[in-house]
Write a protein that holds these residues in place. Sequence first.
Motif, mmCIF file in Angstrom:
data_model
loop_
_atom_site.group_PDB
_atom_site.id
_atom_site.type_symbol
_atom_site.label_atom_id
_atom_site.label_comp_id
_atom_site.label_asym_id
_atom_site.label_seq_id
_atom_site.Cartn_x
_atom_site.Cartn_y
_atom_site.Cartn_z
ATOM 1 N N ARG A 188 11.986 23.383 11.139
ATOM 2 C CA ARG A 188 11.196 24.224 12.157
ATOM 3 C C ARG A 188 9.813 23.972 12.267
ATOM 4 N NH1 ARG A 188 11.736 29.207 13.598
ATOM 5 N NH2 ARG A 188 12.121 28.609 15.717
ATOM 6 N N TYR A 239 8.347 18.608 24.887
ATOM 7 C CA TYR A 239 8.336 19.667 26.016
ATOM 8 C C TYR A 239 6.868 19.199 26.282
ATOM 9 C CZ TYR A 239 8.200 24.320 28.260
ATOM 10 O OH TYR A 239 8.379 25.253 29.396
ATOM 11 N N ASP A 292 8.086 30.311 28.259
ATOM 12 C CA ASP A 292 9.093 29.435 28.208
ATOM 13 C C ASP A 292 8.861 28.467 26.912
ATOM 14 O OD1 ASP A 292 10.354 30.543 30.326
ATOM 15 O OD2 ASP A 292 9.066 29.082 31.752
ATOM 16 N N SER A 295 10.011 30.190 24.075
ATOM 17 C CA SER A 295 11.631 30.239 23.825
ATOM 18 C C SER A 295 12.035 28.927 23.508
ATOM 19 C CB SER A 295 12.170 30.586 25.339
ATOM 20 O OG SER A 295 11.557 32.058 25.383
ATOM 21 N N TRP A 296 11.537 27.826 23.942
ATOM 22 C CA TRP A 296 11.938 26.590 23.624
ATOM 23 C C TRP A 296 11.809 26.024 22.081
ATOM 24 C CZ3 TRP A 296 9.319 22.018 21.942
ATOM 25 C CH2 TRP A 296 10.167 20.819 22.047
ATOM 26 N N ASN A 298 11.922 28.551 19.826
ATOM 27 C CA ASN A 298 12.980 29.212 19.261
ATOM 28 C C ASN A 298 14.199 28.507 19.307
ATOM 29 O OD1 ASN A 298 10.892 31.350 18.755
ATOM 30 N ND2 ASN A 298 11.862 32.422 20.555
ATOM 31 N N ALA A 299 14.623 28.009 20.092
ATOM 32 C CA ALA A 299 15.907 27.096 20.060
ATOM 33 C C ALA A 299 16.081 25.751 19.480
ATOM 34 C CB ALA A 299 16.286 26.930 21.683
ATOM 35 N N GLN A 300 15.086 25.223 19.093
ATOM 36 C CA GLN A 300 14.827 23.929 18.380
ATOM 37 C C GLN A 300 15.037 23.986 16.827
ATOM 38 O OE1 GLN A 300 15.010 21.610 20.668
ATOM 39 N NE2 GLN A 300 14.419 23.147 22.024
ATOM 40 N N HIS A 301 15.858 23.112 16.214
ATOM 41 C CA HIS A 301 16.094 22.952 14.750
ATOM 42 C C HIS A 301 16.053 21.482 14.703
ATOM 43 C CE1 HIS A 301 16.877 27.260 15.084
ATOM 44 N NE2 HIS A 301 16.849 27.173 13.606
#
Length: 438
Positions: A188, A239, A292, A295-296, A298-301
Amino acid sequence: MTNSSTIRRAIRSVCLLLVWCCLAAGGASVGFAEPQPASQPLAADIFAYLDEADSTKAEVMLQRLLANPDTTIDQVSRAIQTGRTYPAMPVGTMADEQIVVRERTYHYALSVPLTYQPGKGYGLVVCLHGAGFSGDAYLERWQHRLGDDYLLVCPTYPSGAWFTRQAEDLVLAVIERVQAQYHVDPDRVFLTGMSNGGIGTWLIGMHHAQRFAGLAPMASGLDSVLLPFLANLRTTPVYIIHGAKDQVMPVELSRTISRELAAIGYPHIYREHEREHPMAGGHFFPREELPDLVSWFNAQHRTPVPTALTVIREASHFQPFGWVRIDATDPIAAFADDLVSKRDELTRKKRYARLDVSVAAPNRIEVETGLVQRYTLFLNDQLVDVSKPVTVVTNKQVSFEGMVTSTVETLLRQARARKDSRQLFTVQLAIQVSNPAP
């Protein structure tokens, strides 16, 4: 297609403009987190070897480890993955940390949540400033937006010249420093940057894509000769944010990159905003875009050992890339220290080495190469069953077939070189690329 004059004009312009991220500033007091219990003796010896700066001393330590009968692949792997302990370190805001890279002292700003606990792995956001700014200024704009699950580090580089080899070395060194001191989840780690910092995000992120869970370049772009390196982002999410009215870095720079990523089939997010700042015009990062983006994050691993990789290299970047390394090539382009100025024939023709590798079937690895004479595979039990024969097919010809050997020495040497507890390899297999028959 972008070109060198566009990038250079943009860099000159941005050096005259103070770039505003337009995010709320804030600070935090400094405290201390509680340390974890001491590690077991073998784990302590392993980490002493991994962390030793002197290569001669490290080699002596390695030989002692190899002479220890308890130093097995299972024990070493378990220790590296779960056995590191972290000392009591400051938490809160540290606005003027120092690090020496290539005998030169640099500064960086670091923010650690006041709730930091060494037993928990945290995300790490590395933010690269634009021209006219410094790392501590960006720290103030980011830290309270990320929440308590992230550490934030913002290095400072003169004039925001993140497109240089020295700046690349600084960013990597700062990441390793923070990871050595604090409990960072290696899956992360994110790299982001604004303007010149966005250029650095692209350059460093493409050449070291396997280190990052995601890249978030803002208001930036790439010279056309660098676009082929986007292929390295096969498993690294991106992103992109750019202002439609950006008068410093024309929005077409990011539009071109987005089209290139779409053309090679790489999913990504492209955000184009219409906002303008009183001082920076369209060349800024609106605060409205941040929720946003977080949030992106937070969703990435990161997938630390993907079953397929693409790597593009010029002659100054031959370090391992995930579980592959290009070792020798035909004549290819070699970048100058600033990574963008050299314009010899090989660079203009985008003559770079390429390697596409995938685990096509159990214990079968298929490789396609371009301008590569020799490469190395680094394998583990996530990629192959080492108790069975392995087949490597290069350019549709069998280049290796047989048993491979796992060794604790390979595991330790690679762990020391990579400093990544999720990328552990026990097999090192060199492959010579055969020339096609006339």
